[in-house]
Enzyme design. Sequence first.
Site, PDB file in Angstrom:
ATOM      1  N   LYS A 101       0.868  -1.180   0.000  1.00  0.00           N
ATOM      2  CA  LYS A 101       0.000   0.000   0.000  1.00  0.00           C
ATOM      3  C   LYS A 101       0.905   1.230   0.000  1.00  0.00           C
ATOM      4  CE  LYS A 101      -3.826   1.857   2.835  1.00  0.00           C
ATOM      5  NZ  LYS A 101      -4.627   1.584   4.050  1.00  0.00           N
TER       6      LYS A 101
ATOM      7  N   SER B  76      -9.451   1.352   3.276  1.00  0.00           N
ATOM      8  CA  SER B  76      -8.663   2.172   2.383  1.00  0.00           C
ATOM      9  C   SER B  76      -7.643   1.403   1.556  1.00  0.00           C
ATOM     10  CB  SER B  76      -7.925   3.252   3.182  1.00  0.00           C
ATOM     11  OG  SER B  76      -7.025   2.668   4.128  1.00  0.00           O
TER      12      SER B  76
ATOM     13  N   SER C 174      -9.492  -1.010   7.398  1.00  0.00           N
ATOM     14  CA  SER C 174      -8.951  -0.785   6.049  1.00  0.00           C
ATOM     15  C   SER C 174      -8.200  -1.952   5.438  1.00  0.00           C
ATOM     16  CB  SER C 174      -8.060   0.457   6.046  1.00  0.00           C
ATOM     17  OG  SER C 174      -8.848   1.608   6.155  1.00  0.00           O
TER      18      SER C 174
END
Lengths: 471, 65
Positions: A82, A157, A181
């Site tokens: 990420k 996310s 997330s």
Amino acid sequence: MSPDDLRSLTITGAGRLLRARKLSSMELTRACLDRIQQLDGTLKAFITVTADLALAQARRADREIAKRAYRGPLHGIPVTLKDIYCTRGIRTTAGSRILGDFVPSADATATARLAEAGAVLVGKTNLHEFAAGVTSDNPHFGTCQNPWKLGYIPGGSSGGSAAAVAAGLGLASLGSDTGGSIRIPASFCGIVGHKPTYGLVPRTGILPESWSLDHGGPMTRTVADAAVVLQAIAGHDARDPSSARVRLPRLQRALRPDLEGVRVGVPSHYYFDVIDPEVERLVRAAIDELRKLGASVVEVKIPGVEAALDTCFVVAWAEAAHYHREWLLTRPQDYGADVGGLLKGALLYLATDYLQAQRVRARIRHSLSEVFRRVDVLVSPATPLPATPIGRLEVPLKSRTVSVLDVGARLTCVANLTGEPACSVPCGFTRAGLPVGLMVHGRAFADAKVLRVAYAYEQASGWTARLPGGL
Amino acid sequence: MSDSSPITPDVARVLAEWSELRADRTRDTELAEVFAAFRRRVERLYAMDVGSFEFDFLHPMSHES
């Protein structure tokens, strides 16, 4: 290896082939990069593809394996991060314009540990701006798509990470989880996402959203792969004040196909109060499966848990507003509309509001610790809804309209407040073909027990074998 | 502040300036909605009974179990 062969490959499967030299890391990495080139124009799962670095790391891995200097199950395996994990010399944007040109001078601890384990970094994945939302509809780097159904969100996310794993654009990713997330996108994209116990995975070099709620952790196709990745990145780091001095057991040894002697709790309220009927049906069927595997299943009450979302929201946004304050005052135009608006709103929280939220949090933590005296794990839906259409901030649910952000994080946020481990494992598909996740939530530092339950269910159910069609 | 005293864009502007945010009339209307939603959330938290639950400020994430 053709790029299509990647779709069903796992870390444990690829690792065996690499070690036996039936597959080279170069072949695997090239296939992965080809697949990224083929699909990412549509999926928008990546912010940065690190092809040159990946090929150099793969070449090195092949040389080392040929010399019998095998580092372990991640050696030569293509992975993604990420874009909130710092990478030395590679830009780390947090999905934002504010940090659009930020090039860290050091790796995050977890980044460095993956590299030490011999993993090959193929790229940095897209996310909800600053990891502060659940859609991964990013105004600066594109709208990330769900590989199971284009036009639907992958969750967030860590949406790019989940989409990349689900589509075979890397065999694992590291996500971060402040209110869900890792688990929300894992649930929406039909993969495994594990939020470890707070303090188990160092946060050094993971750009913060909320210091007391942020966790880093693995996102993979299978539970066994999540155990491999967690084993590699967990462990004390003196540079992270929240890092725990706890020795993690050998996680893979804890994975067994039965649940004899395991006590499973099913919440009697809140978790099933606001829920899509198809999600409830699939989760209840999964709970029946746990019973068949030997678990004893009991209903449990968790007093105060109905305040979890409000509590998480106030703590998370107050801490985030503090981190962002200077940019909010000097560069407000550089934020996307949703994240910028919520962060500005959070500047108005009073110190007393934050303290009240922390005391409610203490109450919820107390309730959970009482529950975990009676049961080993709690099981529930990871999310009350499957993935929703892109661009919708609210969706209908039964006779009401619910906020995608609120309902998305409603159940996952509990384990952020308590710091306890929780994993989302696929438990079926809706009639529209969208994945649903079962959440397994355990007591602090019982990550091995959580993964054991998820693994036993995964082995019995076989959902992991199903792959997104058309990609 | 309760639901009976709504946050208007003018009130939002004052609050935003107090937070040192730049003035912007469009923003004031949007912020009024955000502020009001945030207050409702906080009011729900104040309605919770936390009398016997102290937050451990020195060891915020120590685990009881």
